[in-house]
Design a protein around this motif. Structure first.
Motif, PDB file in Angstrom:
ATOM      1  N   THR A 179       0.835  -1.203   0.000  1.00  0.00           N
ATOM      2  CA  THR A 179       0.000   0.000   0.000  1.00  0.00           C
ATOM      3  C   THR A 179       0.870   1.253   0.000  1.00  0.00           C
ATOM      4  O   THR A 179       0.636   2.196  -0.768  1.00  0.00           O
ATOM      5  N   ALA A 180       1.911   1.252   0.834  1.00  0.00           N
ATOM      6  CA  ALA A 180       2.804   2.411   0.919  1.00  0.00           C
ATOM      7  C   ALA A 180       3.560   2.637  -0.388  1.00  0.00           C
ATOM      8  O   ALA A 180       3.888   3.776  -0.738  1.00  0.00           O
ATOM      9  N   GLN A 181       3.826   1.554  -1.129  1.00  0.00           N
ATOM     10  CA  GLN A 181       4.589   1.650  -2.380  1.00  0.00           C
ATOM     11  C   GLN A 181       3.707   1.866  -3.601  1.00  0.00           C
ATOM     12  O   GLN A 181       4.207   1.962  -4.720  1.00  0.00           O
ATOM     13  N   GLY A 182       2.403   1.892  -3.403  1.00  0.00           N
ATOM     14  CA  GLY A 182       1.496   2.049  -4.536  1.00  0.00           C
ATOM     15  C   GLY A 182       1.346   0.787  -5.363  1.00  0.00           C
ATOM     16  O   GLY A 182       0.958   0.843  -6.541  1.00  0.00           O
ATOM     17  N   LEU A 183       1.638  -0.366  -4.766  1.00  0.00           N
ATOM     18  CA  LEU A 183       1.486  -1.649  -5.438  1.00  0.00           C
ATOM     19  C   LEU A 183       0.126  -2.244  -5.090  1.00  0.00           C
ATOM     20  O   LEU A 183      -0.503  -1.857  -4.097  1.00  0.00           O
ATOM     21  N   PRO A 189       4.112 -12.280  -1.532  1.00  0.00           N
ATOM     22  CA  PRO A 189       5.398 -11.923  -2.151  1.00  0.00           C
ATOM     23  C   PRO A 189       5.347 -12.154  -3.662  1.00  0.00           C
ATOM     24  O   PRO A 189       5.997 -13.044  -4.207  1.00  0.00           O
ATOM     25  N   ASP A 190       4.537 -11.339  -4.333  1.00  0.00           N
ATOM     26  CA  ASP A 190       4.363 -11.488  -5.779  1.00  0.00           C
ATOM     27  C   ASP A 190       5.522 -10.814  -6.519  1.00  0.00           C
ATOM     28  O   ASP A 190       6.390 -10.194  -5.911  1.00  0.00           O
ATOM     29  N   GLN A 191       5.534 -10.937  -7.839  1.00  0.00           N
ATOM     30  CA  GLN A 191       6.648 -10.426  -8.644  1.00  0.00           C
ATOM     31  C   GLN A 191       6.875  -8.932  -8.477  1.00  0.00           C
ATOM     32  O   GLN A 191       8.001  -8.485  -8.308  1.00  0.00           O
ATOM     33  N   ALA A 192       5.811  -8.164  -8.532  1.00  0.00           N
ATOM     34  CA  ALA A 192       5.964  -6.713  -8.419  1.00  0.00           C
ATOM     35  C   ALA A 192       6.554  -6.326  -7.073  1.00  0.00           C
ATOM     36  O   ALA A 192       7.421  -5.451  -6.967  1.00  0.00           O
ATOM     37  N   THR A 193       6.113  -7.013  -6.029  1.00  0.00           N
ATOM     38  CA  THR A 193       6.606  -6.723  -4.677  1.00  0.00           C
ATOM     39  C   THR A 193       8.056  -7.146  -4.524  1.00  0.00           C
ATOM     40  O   THR A 193       8.882  -6.393  -3.990  1.00  0.00           O
ATOM     41  N   LEU A 194       8.395  -8.343  -4.987  1.00  0.00           N
ATOM     42  CA  LEU A 194       9.769  -8.820  -4.877  1.00  0.00           C
ATOM     43  C   LEU A 194      10.720  -7.935  -5.678  1.00  0.00           C
ATOM     44  O   LEU A 194      11.822  -7.637  -5.217  1.00  0.00           O
ATOM     45  N   ALA A 195      10.289  -7.506  -6.843  1.00  0.00           N
ATOM     46  CA  ALA A 195      11.147  -6.654  -7.671  1.00  0.00           C
ATOM     47  C   ALA A 195      11.446  -5.332  -6.966  1.00  0.00           C
ATOM     48  O   ALA A 195      12.537  -4.790  -7.087  1.00  0.00           O
ATOM     49  N   ARG A 196      10.482  -4.815  -6.227  1.00  0.00           N
ATOM     50  CA  ARG A 196      10.679  -3.558  -5.500  1.00  0.00           C
ATOM     51  C   ARG A 196      11.474  -3.784  -4.214  1.00  0.00           C
ATOM     52  O   ARG A 196      12.358  -3.014  -3.866  1.00  0.00           O
ATOM     53  N   LEU A 197      11.119  -4.853  -3.485  1.00  0.00           N
ATOM     54  CA  LEU A 197      11.678  -5.079  -2.161  1.00  0.00           C
ATOM     55  C   LEU A 197      13.107  -5.641  -2.208  1.00  0.00           C
ATOM     56  O   LEU A 197      13.935  -5.303  -1.368  1.00  0.00           O
ATOM     57  N   LEU A 198      13.395  -6.480  -3.198  1.00  0.00           N
ATOM     58  CA  LEU A 198      14.688  -7.175  -3.247  1.00  0.00           C
ATOM     59  C   LEU A 198      15.608  -6.639  -4.332  1.00  0.00           C
ATOM     60  O   LEU A 198      16.557  -7.309  -4.711  1.00  0.00           O
ATOM     61  N   LYS A 199      15.356  -5.440  -4.808  1.00  0.00           N
ATOM     62  CA  LYS A 199      16.168  -4.886  -5.899  1.00  0.00           C
ATOM     63  C   LYS A 199      17.612  -4.683  -5.456  1.00  0.00           C
ATOM     64  O   LYS A 199      17.900  -4.555  -4.309  1.00  0.00           O
TER      65      LYS A 199
END
Length: 199
Positions: A179-183, A189-199
């Protein structure tokens, strides 16, 4: 006209390590092997300009994704100390990264971009076999390696969203982070979240 592209540049370190595992260890032989010409098969021989022009959802893009998946699998087999280079990245995400490379390097061939992708992924690779864990939120399920789940929890803590040790706590922390990231707030732990969180 079909061309067989020959790679002549020195291989990146990650690929050189894989090659070293199957060749004699003398420095002269290793140097010769790293720089020798080799044939690139399949979609990997296409130019990056062609890759970028492939229609989304089209046959060429589908074959390119299959080729890239095989390329990664070959590296899993040949690279010492690597179990999975793509511990959470889907073929769609890998193709997106390839598109970024090819957009910037239209004169390169696709295989060169795949080499760069291997070099990028190697420091983040799983080094040993790991258990897959199912994370569920309602009827939706995501499978993720246990070490990746540990990275997710650590990433959430680093971002200020500490997760309780149980699944409900993880889902709550992921939802708050998303929510805070606008996702999309899937709580998974979906792709969009992992890509943002584990970059």
């Amino acid at each position: 006209m079909i061309r067989r592209c020959i790679g002549r540049a020195a291989l990146p370190v990650a690929v050189a390590v894989a090659v070293a595992a199957t060749t004699p260890a003398s420095p002269a032989q290793a140097q010769q092997h790293e720089t020798r010409p080799y044939v690139v098969e399949g979609p990997g021989r296409a130019s990056c300009a062609d890759f970028v022009a492939w229609a989304p959802g089209g046959e060429e893009r589908r074959l390119g994704a299959a080729w890239l998946t095989g390329y990664m699998t070959a590296h899993h087999r040949l690279m010492p100390g690597v179990f999975d280079l793509t511990a959470w990245q889907t073929p769609a995400l890998l193709m997106g990264l390839m598109e970024q490379y090819c957009t910037s390097n239209p004169d390169a061939i696709v295989e060169r971009g795949a080499q760069e992708l291997v070099a990028y992924l190697t420091p983040r690779a799983l080094t040993e076999e790991a258990e897959l864990v199912a994370v569920r939120n309602g009827s939706a399920v995501v499978l993720v390696y246990r070490p990746v789940l540990t990275q997710v929890r650590d990433g959430l803590v680093g971002a200020g969203f500490a997760a309780a040790s149980d699944e409900a706590g993880l889902i709550a922390a992921l939802t708050a982070y998303q929510t805070a990231q606008g996702l999309e707030p899937t709580g998974l732990p979906d792709q969009a979240t992992l890509a943002r969180l584990l970059k």
